[in-house]
Scaffold this motif. Structure first.
Motif, mmCIF file in Angstrom:
data_model
loop_
_atom_site.group_PDB
_atom_site.id
_atom_site.type_symbol
_atom_site.label_atom_id
_atom_site.label_comp_id
_atom_site.label_asym_id
_atom_site.label_seq_id
_atom_site.Cartn_x
_atom_site.Cartn_y
_atom_site.Cartn_z
ATOM 1 N N SER A 9 2.307 5.089 -20.443
ATOM 2 C CA SER A 9 2.997 5.810 -21.506
ATOM 3 C C SER A 9 3.342 4.803 -22.595
ATOM 4 C CB SER A 9 4.268 6.479 -20.969
ATOM 5 O OG SER A 9 3.912 7.497 -20.047
ATOM 6 N N VAL A 16 4.837 -0.445 -24.729
ATOM 7 C CA VAL A 16 4.877 0.144 -23.382
ATOM 8 C C VAL A 16 6.231 -0.074 -22.712
ATOM 9 C CG1 VAL A 16 2.390 0.012 -22.986
ATOM 10 C CG2 VAL A 16 3.860 -1.930 -22.345
ATOM 11 N N ASP A 21 13.224 -6.141 -21.308
ATOM 12 C CA ASP A 21 12.824 -5.553 -20.018
ATOM 13 C C ASP A 21 12.984 -6.602 -18.932
ATOM 14 O OD1 ASP A 21 10.752 -7.051 -21.229
ATOM 15 O OD2 ASP A 21 9.252 -6.111 -19.927
ATOM 16 N N ARG A 78 2.536 -9.621 -12.540
ATOM 17 C CA ARG A 78 3.724 -9.966 -11.758
ATOM 18 C C ARG A 78 5.019 -9.459 -12.398
ATOM 19 N NH1 ARG A 78 5.294 -13.890 -7.937
ATOM 20 N NH2 ARG A 78 7.444 -13.342 -7.420
ATOM 21 N N ARG A 79 5.071 -9.389 -13.741
ATOM 22 C CA ARG A 79 6.320 -8.909 -14.368
ATOM 23 C C ARG A 79 6.577 -7.455 -13.979
ATOM 24 N NH1 ARG A 79 7.136 -8.481 -19.603
ATOM 25 N NH2 ARG A 79 9.361 -8.773 -19.253
ATOM 26 N N THR A 80 5.567 -6.625 -14.044
ATOM 27 C CA THR A 80 5.757 -5.212 -13.690
ATOM 28 C C THR A 80 6.122 -5.090 -12.221
ATOM 29 O OG1 THR A 80 4.301 -4.413 -15.434
ATOM 30 C CG2 THR A 80 4.586 -2.974 -13.529
ATOM 31 N N THR A 101 -0.709 -13.145 -10.308
ATOM 32 C CA THR A 101 0.481 -13.990 -10.439
ATOM 33 C C THR A 101 0.109 -15.465 -10.267
ATOM 34 O OG1 THR A 101 2.723 -14.374 -9.574
ATOM 35 C CG2 THR A 101 1.034 -13.791 -7.954
ATOM 36 N N HIS A 102 1.032 -16.331 -10.684
ATOM 37 C CA HIS A 102 0.861 -17.767 -10.443
ATOM 38 C C HIS A 102 1.499 -18.197 -9.129
ATOM 39 C CE1 HIS A 102 0.205 -17.665 -14.891
ATOM 40 N NE2 HIS A 102 -0.720 -18.554 -14.566
ATOM 41 N N SER A 142 -0.688 -2.707 -16.085
ATOM 42 C CA SER A 142 0.260 -3.362 -17.000
ATOM 43 C C SER A 142 -0.458 -3.907 -18.229
ATOM 44 C CB SER A 142 1.042 -4.468 -16.283
ATOM 45 O OG SER A 142 0.179 -5.478 -15.839
ATOM 46 N N ASN A 144 -0.246 -6.721 -20.128
ATOM 47 C CA ASN A 144 -0.808 -8.066 -20.168
ATOM 48 C C ASN A 144 -2.153 -8.123 -19.436
ATOM 49 O OD1 ASN A 144 -1.145 -10.796 -18.752
ATOM 50 N ND2 ASN A 144 0.346 -11.302 -20.345
ATOM 51 N N GLN A 148 -6.069 -8.810 -20.928
ATOM 52 C CA GLN A 148 -7.027 -9.793 -20.397
ATOM 53 C C GLN A 148 -8.323 -9.116 -19.954
ATOM 54 O OE1 GLN A 148 -5.405 -12.925 -17.754
ATOM 55 N NE2 GLN A 148 -3.428 -11.931 -18.063
HETATM 56 N N1 NAP Z 1 4.916 2.459 -20.193
HETATM 57 C C1 NAP Z 1 4.381 2.483 -18.996
HETATM 58 O O1 NAP Z 1 3.735 3.464 -18.574
HETATM 59 C C2 NAP Z 1 4.516 1.268 -18.121
HETATM 60 C C3 NAP Z 1 3.803 1.180 -16.914
HETATM 61 C C4 NAP Z 1 3.897 0.030 -16.163
HETATM 62 C C5 NAP Z 1 4.705 -1.022 -16.600
HETATM 63 N N2 NAP Z 1 5.425 -0.874 -17.742
HETATM 64 C C6 NAP Z 1 6.279 -1.950 -18.271
HETATM 65 O O2 NAP Z 1 5.459 -2.681 -19.156
HETATM 66 C C7 NAP Z 1 5.840 -4.066 -19.140
HETATM 67 C C8 NAP Z 1 4.605 -4.872 -18.783
HETATM 68 O O3 NAP Z 1 4.871 -6.224 -18.937
HETATM 69 P P1 NAP Z 1 3.757 -7.296 -19.305
HETATM 70 O O4 NAP Z 1 2.500 -6.612 -19.745
HETATM 71 O O5 NAP Z 1 4.392 -8.259 -20.217
HETATM 72 O O6 NAP Z 1 3.553 -8.068 -17.953
HETATM 73 P P2 NAP Z 1 2.646 -7.840 -16.625
HETATM 74 O O7 NAP Z 1 1.208 -7.646 -16.973
HETATM 75 O O8 NAP Z 1 3.302 -6.845 -15.771
HETATM 76 O O9 NAP Z 1 2.822 -9.276 -15.921
HETATM 77 C C9 NAP Z 1 2.466 -10.447 -16.592
HETATM 78 C C10 NAP Z 1 2.638 -11.600 -15.618
HETATM 79 O O10 NAP Z 1 1.591 -11.576 -14.636
HETATM 80 C C11 NAP Z 1 1.229 -12.910 -14.311
HETATM 81 N N3 NAP Z 1 -0.139 -13.137 -14.783
HETATM 82 C C12 NAP Z 1 -0.798 -12.455 -15.759
HETATM 83 N N4 NAP Z 1 -2.036 -12.918 -15.912
HETATM 84 C C13 NAP Z 1 -2.196 -13.920 -15.008
HETATM 85 C C14 NAP Z 1 -3.276 -14.769 -14.669
HETATM 86 N N5 NAP Z 1 -4.453 -14.671 -15.301
HETATM 87 N N6 NAP Z 1 -3.103 -15.653 -13.675
HETATM 88 C C15 NAP Z 1 -1.920 -15.733 -13.018
HETATM 89 N N7 NAP Z 1 -0.845 -14.951 -13.302
HETATM 90 C C16 NAP Z 1 -0.983 -14.047 -14.291
HETATM 91 C C17 NAP Z 1 2.216 -13.831 -14.998
HETATM 92 O O11 NAP Z 1 3.378 -13.911 -14.191
HETATM 93 P P3 NAP Z 1 3.793 -15.196 -13.307
HETATM 94 O O12 NAP Z 1 3.433 -16.405 -14.113
HETATM 95 O O13 NAP Z 1 5.264 -15.031 -13.106
HETATM 96 O O14 NAP Z 1 3.054 -15.102 -12.032
HETATM 97 C C18 NAP Z 1 2.564 -12.978 -16.230
HETATM 98 O O15 NAP Z 1 3.771 -13.339 -16.827
HETATM 99 C C19 NAP Z 1 6.970 -4.169 -18.137
HETATM 100 O O16 NAP Z 1 8.198 -4.034 -18.811
HETATM 101 C C20 NAP Z 1 6.787 -2.928 -17.258
HETATM 102 O O17 NAP Z 1 8.000 -2.495 -16.677
HETATM 103 C C21 NAP Z 1 5.312 0.220 -18.524
#
Ligand code: NAP
Length: 204
Positions: A9, A16, A21, A78-80, A101-102, A142, A144, A148
Motif C-alpha cells: 500500500s 510506503v 518508522d 530486515r527493517r520490515t 540482512t547483514h 519491502s 528497499n 534492489q
Molecule cells: N505500505 C505497505 O504495504 C508496507 C508493507 C511492508 C512494509 N512496510 C513498511 O515499509 C518500510 C520498509 O522499509 P525499508 O524498505 O526501508 O526496509 P526493508 O527493505 O524492510 O529492510 C532494509 C534492510 O534490510 C537489510 N538489507 C537490505 N538489502 C540487503 C543486502 N543486499 N544485504 C544484506 N542486508 C540487506 C538491511 O538491514 P540490516 O543491515 O540491519 O541487516 C537494510 O537496512 C517499513 O517501515 C515497513 O514497516 C510497508
C-alpha cells in the motif's frame, strides 16, 4: 519458473511508510492511513496465513484475493521484519519468509522457524525463494528489497494499492533506482473504496 511480485500500500506521493518508522511506531507517523482501505468496505477479505480478515469493497476483495492466492513465499528486508516483530512467528501468506540482512538474529533460528536469514544478497534470497515457491509467485514485500530487485532485473510485477493520501515524508518506494528508467506495462487498474489498485509488469 516463479515470478516475483512486489505488493504494498502506498500514498499518492510515493511513500510506503511515514517518517520515524520503527518497531514502536510500525508504519511511521501517519503511515497507518495507507491501510485505511482495509476497513473501508463490507466484504470479508482474509489475509492468507493469518487469522486476520479485512473489510473491503467487492472490487478490492476480488482483485486482491486472486493476487494473494498466487503468492507463495516472501522475500523481505530486515527493517520490515524487525518493525513487524517477525509477525509473531506467522508471516503473512503462511509460507516461508526469506529475510535479507547483514546479521542473523539467533532467537529466530530454530527448526520450527518459518524464517531463513539471507546474508549474501538479494540474488541469493530470490533464488532460494523460487526454489521453494512450488510454482507460485514470490512476494517481494519491502521497498528497499524491491528497489534492489528492480535494479538487478529480478522484479517481474508491481501491485500498488494507492491510498488517496499525501504523506509528504517517510520511506519512499521509488528511490535508489540505479538502472532507471524502467518501462512498465499496465496490467490492471481497479477502483476500490479508499484505494486504487494498480498492477504493472516490468519490461527489461
Ligand atoms: N505500505 C505497505 O504495504 C508496507 C508493507 C511492508 C512494509 N512496510 C513498511 O515499509 C518500510 C520498509 O522499509 P525499508 O524498505 O526501508 O526496509 P526493508 O527493505 O524492510 O529492510 C532494509 C534492510 O534490510 C537489510 N538489507 C537490505 N538489502 C540487503 C543486502 N543486499 N544485504 C544484506 N542486508 C540487506 C538491511 O538491514 P540490516 O543491515 O540491519 O541487516 C537494510 O537496512 C517499513 O517501515 C515497513 O514497516 C510497508
Amino acid at each position: 519458473m516463479s515470478k516475483t511480485v512486489f505488493e504494498n500500500s502506498i500514498s499518492l506521493d510515493g511513500y510506503v511508510a511515514g517518517p520515524n518508522d520503527n518497531p514502536e511506531n510500525g508504519m511511521g507517523d501517519g503511515g497507518m492511513r495507507l491501510f485505511e482501505w482495509y476497513q473501508a468496505g463490507d466484504v470479508d477479505m482474509p489475509l492468507p496465513g493469518t487469522d486476520m480478515a479485512f473489510k473491503v469493497s467487492q472490487a478490492s476483495a476480488d482483485f486482491m484475493q486472486a493476487e494473494w492466492a498466487n503468492l507463495g513465499v516472501m522475500v523481505v528486508g530486515r527493517r520490515t521484519f524487525d518493525i513487524a516483530h517477525g509477525w509473531g512467528g506467522y508471516p503473512p501468506g503462511g509460507g516461508r519468509c526469506f529475510v535479507v540482512t547483514h546479521t542473523v538474529p539467533p532467537e529466530w533460528v530454530n527448526d520450527d522457524s518459518p524464517f531463513t536469514f539471507v546474508t549474501d544478497g538479494i540474488e541469493s534470497a530470490v533464488r532460494q525463494a523460487k526454489q521453494v515457491a512450488d510454482g507460485k509467485a514470490v512476494s517481494i514485500t519491502s521497498a528497499n528489497i524491491a528497489q534492489q530487485c528492480l535494479s538487478a532485473g529480478l522484479l517481474d510485477e508491481l501491485i500498488l494499492n494507492v491510498s488517496p493520501t499525501l504523506l509528504g515524508a517517510g520511506v519512499r518506494l521509488f528511490d535508489h533506482l540505479g538502472s532507471a528508467p524502467f518501462e512498465l506495462e499496465q496490467l490492471a487498474v481497479v477502483e476500490g473504496i479508499g484505494v486504487t489498485h494498480l498492477k504493472y509488469r516490468v519490461i527489461y
